[in-house]
Motif scaffolding. Sequence first.
Motif, mmCIF file in Angstrom:
data_model
loop_
_atom_site.group_PDB
_atom_site.id
_atom_site.type_symbol
_atom_site.label_atom_id
_atom_site.label_comp_id
_atom_site.label_asym_id
_atom_site.label_seq_id
_atom_site.Cartn_x
_atom_site.Cartn_y
_atom_site.Cartn_z
ATOM 1 N N LYS A 359 0.835 -1.203 0.000
ATOM 2 C CA LYS A 359 0.000 0.000 0.000
ATOM 3 C C LYS A 359 0.871 1.254 0.000
ATOM 4 C CE LYS A 359 -3.754 -2.206 2.609
ATOM 5 N NZ LYS A 359 -4.573 -2.129 3.849
ATOM 6 N N ALA A 360 0.291 2.362 -0.415
ATOM 7 C CA ALA A 360 1.021 3.639 -0.432
ATOM 8 C C ALA A 360 1.242 4.128 0.998
ATOM 9 C CB ALA A 360 0.228 4.682 -1.221
ATOM 10 N N PRO A 361 2.415 4.709 1.296
ATOM 11 C CA PRO A 361 2.690 5.195 2.649
ATOM 12 C C PRO A 361 1.927 6.475 2.949
ATOM 13 C CG PRO A 361 4.503 5.758 1.189
ATOM 14 C CD PRO A 361 3.562 4.910 0.381
ATOM 15 N N VAL A 362 1.812 6.768 4.244
ATOM 16 C CA VAL A 362 1.168 8.011 4.681
ATOM 17 C C VAL A 362 2.252 9.017 5.051
ATOM 18 C CG1 VAL A 362 -0.884 6.815 5.502
ATOM 19 C CG2 VAL A 362 1.021 7.225 7.085
ATOM 20 N N ASP A 363 1.905 10.278 5.021
ATOM 21 C CA ASP A 363 2.848 11.334 5.388
ATOM 22 C C ASP A 363 2.902 11.515 6.909
ATOM 23 O OD1 ASP A 363 3.493 11.802 2.797
ATOM 24 O OD2 ASP A 363 2.259 13.606 2.576
ATOM 25 N N TYR A 364 4.093 11.814 7.394
ATOM 26 C CA TYR A 364 4.264 12.159 8.807
ATOM 27 C C TYR A 364 4.064 13.654 8.987
ATOM 28 C CZ TYR A 364 6.836 13.586 12.988
ATOM 29 O OH TYR A 364 7.210 14.182 14.153
ATOM 30 N N ARG A 365 3.298 14.033 9.985
ATOM 31 C CA ARG A 365 3.089 15.440 10.322
ATOM 32 C C ARG A 365 3.516 15.662 11.768
ATOM 33 N NH1 ARG A 365 2.909 18.252 5.712
ATOM 34 N NH2 ARG A 365 1.451 17.307 4.233
#
Length: 440
Positions: A359-365
Amino acid sequence: MQRKRNEQPTPRILIIGGGAGGLELATKLGKTLGKKGKAQVTLIDAHPTHIWKPLLHEVAAGTMDVNDDELDYLAQANACHFRFVLGRMNGLDRVAKQVKLAPMTNAAGEEVIPACSYPYDILVIAVGSVCNDFGVPGVAQNCIFLDTTEEAQQFHRRLLEAYMRAHAMGGAKQPGQLDVAIVGGGATGIELSAQLHQATRLLAAYGLDNVKPSDIKIHLIEAAPRLLPELPPRLSESTVKQLLALDVQLHLGERVVEARPDGVLTHTGKFIPATLKVWAAGVKAPDFLAQTDLETNRLNQVVVRQTLQTTRDDHIFAIGDCSACPWPERNTTVPPRAQSAHQQASTAYENILRLLAGKAPVDYRYRDYGSLVSLGKYSTVGNLMGNLLGSVMIEGVIARLVYLSLYKMHQYALFGPLRVGLIMIAHFFSQKLRPKIKLH
């Protein structure tokens, strides 16, 4: 038993560095993927035990006994279904997907563990940071850093030796004989100053009373015009008042240009005599990272995308102080703080699961919850960030409780609620039984 034709090999997840971020990530991955046999999770660190780095100033002053708070990596690995390997990373072969480890030696310089390489399918670099001496002459030879437990303990031993020597002589006989110069007016320098003030009073109370507290001068040296420039001016001023009340000698706007065996010299020509010198004036990532083929910045930090994956390899992550992660809201990078590593460990965990699942990774905020500085038992100051209240400045008891809660969050991630509760109860009773300062 032979592997079935269509069965995929178990992915090997290698985490380098057992600091706040690395150990929390290894624990979380071990409890999920490792426990179910869905991945081989391995943590590598150059030390056999872990202690939360923001506590090292207390170890250095002797107000904390490291034996009461350190965690054995092997015990944590056994309890949380990952593997621990003692080793120090000194190279990377991305083509062969192997991490190179330097040989490990004992105190006598004898080789205990030979150099070797460890394979990986997914690599997480979480080696933290080290003090940056900025090439100032004499710092490496004459100053103590507080990067590791061993360095903090070394400072404590030298402090006790100097104190006992002066006590046997009937008090300090030479200028600067017991003085301490701390270079760097950030959180580490300020917190160490306050802890040392407390330590000197405790040593006198335990019988080393030939040395008067006034015989010891604690110098805090900062190149900037004020302490804690990242905090609002009012909190900086409050910190200055607290330190002056503790008889800490402040030298603001003084940049150290040379460290000598008997003191430090600043750019204005001021010489500050001190037997013990601590360098806490900045951090950088370990030098070996700049020798890899990963993209790094001038502080040796590994440049990562918003997903915490490195810019040149999707199967390599970097978290914590050793990573240069974008902070778009401030047009800079995420600051090297324990809360950053804690948050990044959670995002890295999610993205590793997503990577394994295709799956595509998520961004860290980065969520900035503020900054807190502890002045030991005397006070705590800082500011908290909140969505509803904006920036709230706090001091005193409330700030102290919030400061302590940061460590409890780290323990909670490692041990869970039941064990953290038991640790708090045990700590309460052990405080009643042991001296308030480490005396050896």
